[in-house]
Design an enzyme around this catalytic site. Structure first.
Site, mmCIF file in Angstrom:
data_model
loop_
_atom_site.group_PDB
_atom_site.id
_atom_site.type_symbol
_atom_site.label_atom_id
_atom_site.label_comp_id
_atom_site.label_asym_id
_atom_site.label_seq_id
_atom_site.Cartn_x
_atom_site.Cartn_y
_atom_site.Cartn_z
ATOM 1 N N GLN A 1 12.283 -6.842 -7.441
ATOM 2 C CA GLN A 1 13.066 -6.262 -6.357
ATOM 3 C C GLN A 1 14.128 -7.212 -5.829
ATOM 4 O OE1 GLN A 1 9.937 -5.299 -3.609
ATOM 5 N NE2 GLN A 1 9.126 -3.649 -4.878
ATOM 6 N N HIS B 1 9.268 -7.706 -2.355
ATOM 7 C CA HIS B 1 9.213 -7.663 -0.889
ATOM 8 C C HIS B 1 10.077 -8.731 -0.229
ATOM 9 C CE1 HIS B 1 5.060 -5.421 -0.981
ATOM 10 N NE2 HIS B 1 5.958 -4.903 -1.809
ATOM 11 N N GLU C 1 6.243 3.343 7.346
ATOM 12 C CA GLU C 1 6.294 3.405 8.801
ATOM 13 C C GLU C 1 7.716 3.327 9.337
ATOM 14 O OE1 GLU C 1 2.082 0.967 9.595
ATOM 15 O OE2 GLU C 1 3.977 0.221 10.427
ATOM 16 N N TYR D 1 2.979 -5.776 14.571
ATOM 17 C CA TYR D 1 2.966 -4.435 14.006
ATOM 18 C C TYR D 1 1.857 -4.235 12.975
ATOM 19 C CZ TYR D 1 6.802 -3.572 17.001
ATOM 20 O OH TYR D 1 7.538 -3.411 18.156
ATOM 21 N N TYR E 1 -2.896 0.248 -4.258
ATOM 22 C CA TYR E 1 -2.410 1.109 -5.333
ATOM 23 C C TYR E 1 -3.554 1.610 -6.207
ATOM 24 C CZ TYR E 1 2.235 -0.353 -3.928
ATOM 25 O OH TYR E 1 3.373 -0.575 -3.203
#
Length: 378
Positions: free
Chosen positions: A90, A152, A246, A256, A267
């Site tokens: 990513q 991430h 979210e 959070y 997963y």
């Protein structure tokens, strides 16, 4: 006329892409037909879009290129002097925004997955934009610690009216427990001044055993962020694992919950941690999705052009190739509509254009810039 030939040739080289034929498709919606027009194509996994004052667009491509796209769909050659990026998984060249003083300074801000030997981390930098290059590239912040995963990175930048900025940072995947550790940047939102210094009113400034740039923590991997047009608060959405995406409003100093609480699962289908979705001292999302929509990009609609959308929040979906419209009452989502059913394009970025239309980027090898609006208002 011979003295003009070098200038003409330079322009042809700079804008090497051909103009798009502006194909338009219509999609049904609760508020009437939605028209989607292809503005440009031929971008490799575009990640972020910023509008220049003259109406052109600055677009990042995740493999490590930045281009200027004209309103008629022409692509410039890649801008020179873009830093090397960790373009794996990513990672890559990610968000880009204009500095609030861009008209005077020509400064842009961007973030990227930076290679650091055998590891990598999210880095925030600014540079001066010239006709065909970045000049004076200056890294301002580096997420620490760097890690050996390719996932991430987070990496959305949001400026506030007082010239401070927020940067959202992912938990780097295999290191999710560090989202609860205030001595790391993983899984955090940070807040800086535009010179890279830390504001004294940050919630952890001056506190022992906490990094002063942290604004909020316990986040997984946010890839959409925007200021609420009335309250000025930072809203962000973040990917859950298997379900549990979210939307959160990032209040200073608040936790959070990731990975202690979540509405998602591993997963594999197994529970995460104790399998709980609420705990004392940890914030609840204002909205969540099960199953996951894989959200990316976020924009509040504030223009006059499509008045039925005013005050709505728009979120892109990578998983379903849709644009999600959320109707709000304060910090409560009271209605959700899935738009562009059948588009079948991974939506990576969502921006409100200066013309009052929404602009989307599609995440694919032949990525597109799409313009979106209600038919009756075009």
């Amino acid at each position: 006329m011979s003295h003009l030939r070098p200038l003409i040739l330079a322009a042809l080289v700079l804008f090497s892409g051909s103009a798009t034929a502006h194909k338009t498709r219509s999609f049904d919606s609760e508020l009437g037909p939605v028209l989607v027009t292809e503005v440009a194509r031929g971008l490799e996994n575009p990640w972020a879009l910023a509008f220049l004052p003259d109406g052109r667009m600055l677009v990042t491509e995740r493999p490590g290129r930045m281009r200027i796209v004209t309103a008629d769909g022409r692509l410039s050659a890649p801008l020179k002097n873009v830093p090397d990026v960790h373009a794996r998984g990513q990672g890559g060249l990610l968000d880009v925004v204009l500095s609030p003083d861009f008209q005077a300074s020509r400064r842009i801000w961007f973030c990227y997955a930076e290679p650091r030997g055998a590891v990598s981390g999210t880095t925030l930098a600014h540079a001066r934009l010239t006709d065909d290059a970045l000049a004076e590239v200056t890294p301002v912040f580096r997420q620490m610690p760097a890690k050996d995963t390719h996932h991430h990175f987070g990496c959305r930048i949001v400026f506030t009216p007082d010239a401070h900025l927020f940067l959202v940072l992912g938990d780097r995947g295999n290191y999710r427990e560090l989202a609860q550790d205030l001595q790391t940047h993983l899984g955090k939102v940070i807040r800086l001044r535009s010179d890279g210094s830390v504001p004294e009113d940050n919630p952890f400034a001056g506190r022992e055993n906490a990094l002063p740039e942290i604004w909020s923590y316990g986040h997984r991997n946010a890839q959409g962020a925007a200021l609420h047009p009335q309250t000025g608060r930072l809203w962000l959405h973040e990917h859950g694992p298997r379900g549990g995406d979210e939307i959160n409003v990032a209040y200073p100093g608040r936790n959070y919950g990731w990975p202690v609480i979540t509405y998602g699962r591993e997963y594999s289908g197994a529970t995460i941690g104790e399998g709980i979705s609420a705990a004392a001292g940890m914030e609840q999302p204002i909205h969540y999705w099960v199953p996951s929509i894989a959200p990316s990009g976020m924009a509040f609609y504030t223009a006059e052009r499509h008045r039925p959308w005013r005050g709505n929040l728009f979120v892109g979906s990578l998983k379903f190739g849709q644009l999600v419209r959320l109707v709000l009452d304060g910090e409560t989502v009271v209605h959700e509509e899935r738009l562009l059913e059948g588009l079948d394009k991974r939506i990576r970025d969502v921006r409100l254009g200066p013309d009052g239309d929404l602009y989307l980027l599609t995440d694919e090898a032949d990525g597109r810039v799409l313009r979106v609006g209600l038919a009756a208002r075009r």
